[in-house]
Motif scaffolding. Structure first.
Motif, PDB file in Angstrom:
ATOM      1  N   ALA A   1       2.336  36.324  46.522  1.00 25.22           N
ATOM      2  CA  ALA A   1       2.512  35.348  47.614  1.00 25.22           C
ATOM      3  C   ALA A   1       1.529  35.640  48.750  1.00 25.22           C
ATOM      4  N   CYS A   2       1.183  36.922  48.908  1.00 25.67           N
ATOM      5  CA  CYS A   2       0.233  37.313  49.964  1.00 25.67           C
ATOM      6  C   CYS A   2      -1.198  37.349  49.435  1.00 25.67           C
ATOM      7  N   GLY A   3      -1.421  36.846  48.225  1.00 29.51           N
ATOM      8  CA  GLY A   3      -2.775  36.754  47.679  1.00 29.51           C
ATOM      9  C   GLY A   3      -3.285  38.056  47.088  1.00 29.51           C
ATOM     10  N   LEU A   4      -2.407  39.043  46.915  1.00 31.87           N
ATOM     11  CA  LEU A   4      -2.851  40.359  46.440  1.00 31.87           C
ATOM     12  C   LEU A   4      -2.526  40.468  44.947  1.00 31.87           C
ATOM     13  N   VAL A   5      -3.507  40.161  44.141  1.00 29.92           N
ATOM     14  CA  VAL A   5      -3.303  40.117  42.683  1.00 29.92           C
ATOM     15  C   VAL A   5      -4.160  41.210  42.051  1.00 29.92           C
ATOM     16  N   PRO A   6      -3.549  42.089  41.241  1.00 24.77           N
ATOM     17  CA  PRO A   6      -4.333  43.192  40.665  1.00 24.77           C
ATOM     18  C   PRO A   6      -5.393  42.715  39.675  1.00 24.77           C
ATOM     19  N   ASP A   7      -6.406  43.542  39.511  1.00 26.32           N
ATOM     20  CA  ASP A   7      -7.495  43.212  38.595  1.00 26.32           C
ATOM     21  C   ASP A   7      -7.194  43.652  37.163  1.00 26.32           C
ATOM     22  N   GLU A   8      -5.961  43.979  36.880  1.00 24.91           N
ATOM     23  CA  GLU A   8      -5.589  44.420  35.538  1.00 24.91           C
ATOM     24  C   GLU A   8      -4.289  43.702  35.229  1.00 24.91           C
ATOM     25  N   TYR A   9      -4.214  43.116  34.057  1.00 24.64           N
ATOM     26  CA  TYR A   9      -3.048  42.286  33.756  1.00 24.64           C
ATOM     27  C   TYR A   9      -1.778  43.116  33.631  1.00 24.64           C
ATOM     28  N   GLU A  10      -1.861  44.174  32.826  1.00 26.61           N
ATOM     29  CA  GLU A  10      -0.672  44.998  32.559  1.00 26.61           C
ATOM     30  C   GLU A  10      -0.749  46.280  33.402  1.00 26.61           C
ATOM     31  N   PRO A  11       0.241  46.525  34.251  1.00 21.41           N
ATOM     32  CA  PRO A  11       0.141  47.736  35.082  1.00 21.41           C
ATOM     33  C   PRO A  11       0.442  49.002  34.290  1.00 21.41           C
ATOM     34  N   VAL A  12      -0.095  50.134  34.774  1.00 17.82           N
ATOM     35  CA  VAL A  12       0.331  51.431  34.251  1.00 17.82           C
ATOM     36  C   VAL A  12       1.710  51.695  34.831  1.00 17.82           C
ATOM     37  N   ARG A  13       2.645  52.090  33.967  1.00 15.99           N
ATOM     38  CA  ARG A  13       3.989  52.457  34.433  1.00 15.99           C
ATOM     39  C   ARG A  13       4.200  53.938  34.134  1.00 15.99           C
TER      40      ARG A  13
ATOM     41  N   THR B   1       8.321  36.589  52.072  1.00 13.23           N
ATOM     42  CA  THR B   1       6.973  36.059  51.840  1.00 13.23           C
ATOM     43  C   THR B   1       6.943  34.526  51.771  1.00 13.23           C
ATOM     44  N   THR B   2       8.006  33.888  52.262  1.00 15.43           N
ATOM     45  CA  THR B   2       7.924  32.420  52.309  1.00 15.43           C
ATOM     46  C   THR B   2       6.908  31.993  53.377  1.00 15.43           C
ATOM     47  N   GLN B   3       6.592  32.916  54.295  1.00 17.43           N
ATOM     48  CA  GLN B   3       5.541  32.637  55.287  1.00 17.43           C
ATOM     49  C   GLN B   3       4.487  33.751  55.185  1.00 17.43           C
ATOM     50  N   PRO B   4       3.688  33.700  54.131  1.00 17.48           N
ATOM     51  CA  PRO B   4       2.786  34.825  53.868  1.00 17.48           C
ATOM     52  C   PRO B   4       1.781  35.082  54.986  1.00 17.48           C
ATOM     53  N   LEU B   5       1.335  34.011  55.670  1.00 14.10           N
ATOM     54  CA  LEU B   5       0.337  34.231  56.736  1.00 14.10           C
ATOM     55  C   LEU B   5       0.923  35.066  57.863  1.00 14.10           C
ATOM     56  N   ARG B   6       2.215  34.876  58.086  1.00 14.11           N
ATOM     57  CA  ARG B   6       2.863  35.689  59.129  1.00 14.11           C
ATOM     58  C   ARG B   6       2.946  37.153  58.682  1.00 14.11           C
TER      59      ARG B   6
END
Ligand code: GLU
Length: 310
Positions: A66-78, A257-262
């Motif tokens: 919602a805040c535009g922060l999308v990882p560059d890897e599809y599947e995360p390391v857990r 995050t309904t108001q991500p800019l805030r």
């Protein structure tokens, strides 16, 4: 900007949704990766499974997106899937004779400190006086510890934080031999982070200042394991109403995050970015990346030229 390859990460523990403080660390690590034209990964630190909350991982990814922060890897390391790697690091330390089994309870550690006239509390941890270095003496093993005095030499770690400046910690005296695995099999955060940062090729750690105190222990382990050392930047913390770091334990409310800019504007203020007036999240992030580059990349303390410090 540094020409070297940059890989950064945000490493939340899925113990609940993100709050305002965790967004600061996430945004800072994202901006630093973008300002260095690098990659940004999200690692799920679910090593302590009993503390993890079902559904928290999905919530965290949704809040980040919602805040535009999308990882560059599809599947995360857990971390819950990484036991074999932690085991092989432990076996390597064992082979080098750098570990020992410890049978001390918290109470036994306190009693030993009192009798040595050394009662010293740092945060909630006690400095471990090395009681079991000479053997368990019939006690059941409760944990495996790593030595912080090797060949009679205390581990004194000097490192540079890009925001806090030069740091020094005598790990042997200020922490003592520390736990890397509990007897019930639970891996310690220090070992897991060091092994995973190396596995993922992380070059830069950007995280909250509350974790700065762990850095010397992590560098100590990196050196013992022959792993690369990293660049560090610890971000300012968001304080709760009780004057302590905002956390799930005090009044941290889940990030709305309904108001991500805030949300981004609040996090940007903590990171000393100028006020950004942008109509969309992606435009806000583009402007913030430029501001971050000017503020945190070009003007690193002690650095005479733009880019990260070596
Ligand atoms: N998992 C840790 C936390 O949520 C962060 C570890 C790190 O960034 O090194 O506090």
């Amino acid at each position: 900007m540094s020409g070297a390859k940059y890989i950064g990460r945000f490493a939340p523990s899925p113990t609940g949704p993100l709050h305002a403080g965790s967004l600061v660390a996430a945004l800072a690590s994202w901006l630093d990766a973008r300002a260095h034209a690098g990659q940004w990964l999200v690692r799920i630190e679910d090593v302590d499974l009993p503390r993890c909350v079902q559904g928290a991982e999905e919530t965290i990814f949704a809040q980040l997106a919602a805040c535009g922060l999308v990882p560059d890897e599809y599947e995360p390391v857990r971390q819950s899937a990484r036991s074999p790697a932690y085991r092989s690091a432990l076996e390597r330390l064992n082979r080098l004779g750098l570990t020992y089994a410890c049978g001390c309870t918290r109470r036994a550690i306190e009693d030993a400190m009192v009798s040595l006239g050394l009662l010293h509390e740092r945060f909630e941890e006690r400095v471990y006086p090395g009681t079991c270095r000479s053997g368990l003496h019939g006690k059941p093993a409760r944990a495996t510890r790593v030595l912080t005095v090797c060949g009679g030499i205390e581990s004194v770690i000097h490192w540079k934080d890009r925001r806090l400046g030069p740091q020094r910690q005598n790990v042997a005296r200020e922490v003592g031999d520390f736990v890397i695995q509990r007897a019930d099999g639970l891996w310690a955060y220090q070992l897991a982070v060091v092994v995973d940062d190396a596995f993922q090729g992380i070059t830069d750690v950007v995280r909250g200042e509350d974790l700065a105190d762990n850095t010397a222990r992590q560098i100590h382990l990196q050196r013992l394991l022959g792993l690369p050392e990293l660049h560090y930047l610890h971000t300012p913390l968001v304080m709760g109403r009780d004057g302590h770091k905002l956390s799930k334990q005090n009044d941290a409310t889940p990030l709305d995050t309904t108001q991500p800019l805030r949300c981004l504007a609040d996090a940007g203020r903590v990171l000393e970015l100028p006020a950004i007036h942008a109509p969309t999240v992606s435009e806000w992030l583009t402007t913030a990346t430029q501001a971050w580059g000017a503020h945190w990349v070009k003007r690193e303390p002690g650095s005479t030229s733009p880019g990260r410090m070596a």
